[in-house]
Design an enzyme around this catalytic site. Structure first.
Site, PDB file in Angstrom:
ATOM      1  N   LYS A 151       0.827  -1.207   0.000  1.00 50.46           N
ATOM      2  CA  LYS A 151       0.000   0.000   0.000  1.00 50.46           C
ATOM      3  C   LYS A 151       0.865   1.263   0.000  1.00 50.46           C
ATOM      4  CE  LYS A 151      -3.741  -2.404   2.209  1.00 50.46           C
ATOM      5  NZ  LYS A 151      -4.391  -2.776   0.956  1.00 50.46           N
ATOM      6  N   GLY A 152       1.982   1.211   0.727  1.00 52.62           N
ATOM      7  CA  GLY A 152       2.868   2.383   0.757  1.00 52.62           C
ATOM      8  C   GLY A 152       3.422   2.676  -0.618  1.00 52.62           C
ATOM      9  N   ASN A 203       2.323   1.656  -3.567  1.00 51.19           N
ATOM     10  CA  ASN A 203       1.266   2.037  -4.516  1.00 51.19           C
ATOM     11  C   ASN A 203       0.850   3.497  -4.326  1.00 51.19           C
ATOM     12  OD1 ASN A 203       1.237  -0.628  -5.373  1.00 51.19           O
ATOM     13  ND2 ASN A 203      -0.564  -1.186  -4.175  1.00 51.19           N
ATOM     14  N   GLU A 248       0.464  -1.342   7.290  1.00 54.44           N
ATOM     15  CA  GLU A 248       1.090  -2.627   6.963  1.00 54.44           C
ATOM     16  C   GLU A 248       2.512  -2.704   7.508  1.00 54.44           C
ATOM     17  OE1 GLU A 248      -1.076  -4.188   2.955  1.00 54.44           O
ATOM     18  OE2 GLU A 248       0.637  -2.870   2.669  1.00 54.44           O
ATOM     19  N   THR A 251     -14.392   5.828   0.889  1.00 55.88           N
ATOM     20  CA  THR A 251     -14.611   5.274  -0.449  1.00 55.88           C
ATOM     21  C   THR A 251     -15.673   4.179  -0.356  1.00 55.88           C
ATOM     22  OG1 THR A 251     -12.755   3.750  -0.132  1.00 55.88           O
ATOM     23  CG2 THR A 251     -12.285   5.806  -1.290  1.00 55.88           C
ATOM     24  N   LEU A 252     -16.544   4.145  -1.371  1.00 59.00           N
ATOM     25  CA  LEU A 252     -17.697   3.237  -1.328  1.00 59.00           C
ATOM     26  C   LEU A 252     -17.720   2.296  -2.534  1.00 59.00           C
ATOM     27  CD1 LEU A 252     -20.230   6.039  -0.309  1.00 59.00           C
ATOM     28  CD2 LEU A 252     -19.420   4.221   1.194  1.00 59.00           C
ATOM     29  N   GLY A 253     -16.551   2.008  -3.091  1.00 58.59           N
ATOM     30  CA  GLY A 253     -16.480   1.106  -4.249  1.00 58.59           C
ATOM     31  C   GLY A 253     -17.334   1.627  -5.397  1.00 58.59           C
ATOM     32  N   ASP A 258      -5.501   2.569  -3.223  1.00 54.64           N
ATOM     33  CA  ASP A 258      -4.212   3.275  -3.136  1.00 54.64           C
ATOM     34  C   ASP A 258      -4.121   4.359  -4.210  1.00 54.64           C
ATOM     35  OD1 ASP A 258      -3.540   1.458  -1.129  1.00 54.64           O
ATOM     36  OD2 ASP A 258      -2.669   0.058  -2.566  1.00 54.64           O
TER      37      ASP A 258
END
Ligand code: RIB
Length: 297
Positions: free
Chosen positions: A39-40, A42, A136, A211-213, A243
């Site tokens: 995640k970092g 990205n 992470e 965020t809601l996809g 990300d």
């Protein structure tokens, strides 16, 4: 404003299959790929592709050269990344025919981060600089506190969610970026309005991005709430969508866009990234995102 992403660097081992295995089931998959991830990493790439000058801090093991090389080739400054003995973090990612995934993480070097290393890196930053963190790596709570004490602008994406997140100092965060699941676990609320309100109460002012996809994204601060819809695309691989969103949203906001414009830009960037396999390698550049926005808005 100097920008620091302090977070995870992973090697992503991606297995693509029509459907994900059930408990006890063995499946054969026809596609296996190795991608750069974490995640970092990205989020650093996303900020950089959006146009920011970004430094990344974090740890890789003896097998982590491909991650550092990739970041360098993208334009992210890598001089702060520390090498440790042992393995780099990696993720085993199963992707199904609809682009949905399941993941197993091995943290490796991401769990070698020490307070001493954090202090050394933070010494190079001052009030007004931006730090972006995930969950992470080790020492996230330490970094949240220290960066806040320095007066840095603290952005936190508490992902992937684990119960220990509930003990971290939310009051040190200026911009909190969560998905529905993370938001629910932290706030105890299900709907966007009470959820963002509960999160804002636990922070000292600041802003929440949810965020809601496929349902879009929400921004909330003391002034109210704004919501934008998602763009409709055929998803091939949703890995890294959040990300990509995070990097583009933050860059847009610090460049002076309104929260609504920043949400729209971030939704466009993440809509593009899910149409291709992989994460960091497929994060679009700013021109591609602007072109997409012109075509879809
Ligand atoms: O958010 C996607 C990322 O989560 C992957 O790249 C994987 O490495 C995990 O960190």
């Amino acid at each position: 404003m100097k920008i620091l992403v302090f977070g995870s660097l992973n090697i992503d081992k991606v297995y693509t299959m029509p459907s994900l295995p059930m408990q006890g089931e063995t499946l054969t998959c026809k596609r296996y790929e190795v991608h750069v991830g974490g995640k970092g990493l990205n989020q650093a790439v996303s900020l950089c592709k959006a146009g920011a000058d970004v430094s990344m801090a974090g740890c890789v093991g003896t097998d982590g050269d491909l991650l550092v090389e990739f970041l360098r080739s993208t334009g992210v400054h890598t001089d702060k990344i520390q090498r440790t003995e042992g393995f780099t973090g990696h993720a085993v990612i199963l992707v199904d025919g609809n682009g949905q995934n399941q993941m197993v993480m091995y943290p490796g070097a991401n769990w070698e981060i020490t307070p001493e290393y954090c202090d050394k890196i933070l010494d190079e930053y001052e009030a007004g600089d931006l730090i972006l963190l995930q969950y992470e790596t080790t020492q996230v709570g330490y970094l949240l506190r220290k960066a806040h004490e320095k007066g840095m602008l603290v952005a936190w994406n508490p992902s992937a969610f684990v119960p220990a997140i509930l003990d971290e100092p939310l009051e040190c965060v200026d911009i909190l970026l969560v998905n529905e699941y993370e938001g629910q676990c932290i706030s105890g609320e299900c709907a966007p309005e009470p959820m963002t309100a509960a999160l804002l109460r636990r922070m000292n002012g600041g802003a929440v991005v949810l965020t809601l996809g496929g349902e879009g994204a929400v921004y909330a601060d003391a002034g109210g709430m704004v919501r934008v819809p998602a763009f409709c695309v055929d998803a091939v691989d949703t890995t890294g969508a959040g990300d990509t969103f995070t990097g583009y949203f933050l860059h847009s906001l610090i460049c002076g866009k309104t929260p609504e414009e920043a949400l729209r830009t971030a939704c466009a960037a993440s809509a593009i990234v899910v149409t291709k396999p992989g994460a960091a390698e497929t994060i679009p550049d700013r021109e591609t995102v602007e072109c997409f926005l012109r075509a879809h808005c």
